[in-house]
Write a protein that holds these residues in place. Sequence first.
Motif, mmCIF file in Angstrom:
data_model
loop_
_atom_site.group_PDB
_atom_site.id
_atom_site.type_symbol
_atom_site.label_atom_id
_atom_site.label_comp_id
_atom_site.label_asym_id
_atom_site.label_seq_id
_atom_site.Cartn_x
_atom_site.Cartn_y
_atom_site.Cartn_z
ATOM 1 N N THR A 296 -99.715 -92.726 -11.060
ATOM 2 C CA THR A 296 -100.914 -91.984 -9.483
ATOM 3 C C THR A 296 -102.063 -91.899 -9.941
ATOM 4 O OG1 THR A 296 -98.685 -90.831 -9.951
ATOM 5 C CG2 THR A 296 -100.779 -89.784 -8.502
ATOM 6 N N ASP A 301 -102.547 -91.800 -4.913
ATOM 7 C CA ASP A 301 -102.045 -90.384 -4.477
ATOM 8 C C ASP A 301 -101.875 -90.692 -2.874
ATOM 9 O OD1 ASP A 301 -100.454 -88.200 -4.688
ATOM 10 O OD2 ASP A 301 -102.410 -87.153 -5.111
ATOM 11 N N PHE A 369 -99.964 -85.174 -6.904
ATOM 12 C CA PHE A 369 -100.641 -84.938 -7.443
ATOM 13 C C PHE A 369 -100.157 -83.676 -8.194
ATOM 14 C CE2 PHE A 369 -104.188 -84.317 -10.480
ATOM 15 C CZ PHE A 369 -103.825 -84.933 -11.141
#
Length: 397
Positions: A296, A301, A369
């Motif tokens: 990520t 993201d 996230f």
Amino acid sequence: MKMKPGEFIALSACSMTLTALGIDIMLPAFGEIRQHFGLSPESTATAQIISFFFMGQIAQIVFGALSDRFGRLSILRIGFPLYIIGGVAAAVAPDLELMLAARFLAGMGASAVFMTTIAGVRDRFVGDRMARTMSLIFTIFLFTPVLAPFLGLAILAVSTWQMLFLTPPLFAVIVFLWSLRLEESLPVEQRIPLNWKSISQSVRKVLSNREFLRYTGVTTLLFTALSSYVASSEHIVGEIYGRPELFAWIFAGIGMLMSLFSLLNSHLSSRYGARRTIRWLLILYTVVAGFLLICTFTAGDPPDIALFFGAVALLMAINLAVEPNSSALALEPMGDSAGMASAIYGTSFFFIGASLGSVISHLMVASVFPLVLSIFVIGLMTILLVFSDLLHVGKES
């Protein structure tokens, strides 16, 4: 036990399925519910429909004390009507606030059914045999997230979201009638008087047990991640990734993997024991979570959809494989306080876990996230808990 073991496991799984069905079948309807109540397409308010149901589980603490005094069956037969009434009220609620109140009531009913089911298993089995039985129950129970989204889509294709909300209470009526075959699992001579002194002694006994606190903490942390994902899954697939047509397939695929891991755990816990199995599963959980966090950070993201949901599928599968072990290890030393212990255990991971999970869900407006970071931190914390168990055992020896 009048029932044969196979029927008891099937009934227990169906009883616990009421909790999953009261969540999973409704997820495909969130888009229509937003329109019905005049919410924006990006709104995360529909996640509260799941969160309030989970938070209704706080009633387990009351039902636990009552079940230790009056037996498991009497509380089970209170839970079913609460679930059914709450489910019907949510379907006809004129606004979102009343719907959330009805969902809380349904969650209270589900908590009574869930808690007495676990306590009933604990009354009949102990240790690794309890872990194996719980794994078999969870294997059946976990077919719900595989089938429920498709059932929800099928109902929406021919009817309204209100009919979809009525499906769980209708199923509850059938399970309720089936449960009339159950016999009481808590003998009269083992019941605890219902007074403040006996209740406080029971609570102190449960909360002073390190083993119980350790593994209840593990389950609560893992449920924080699970509840956040489940409540936000429709939003993640449909809004963040913009692929609403994939939702049912993704959710069902993850549910299938969860069922397979739960079945695998029943074999692992029988062969290696619940303690060793849970440690290795949580190490794997944290490694996968760390990998997803790195991806990520480096790939952006949100990360690639296949990468993200592949990792989440594995994480959620490990999550559910751990739960039968953690519940067995938490409840094993509780003896005649199993009802109160089950209540505190369920209240902790459902209410506290869902409350923390709702905070994470609220943060996921346009990003995954918050969920990814939370899962990694949770993995580290659970490893600390289970290996503190190892250190404690080492000191005692």
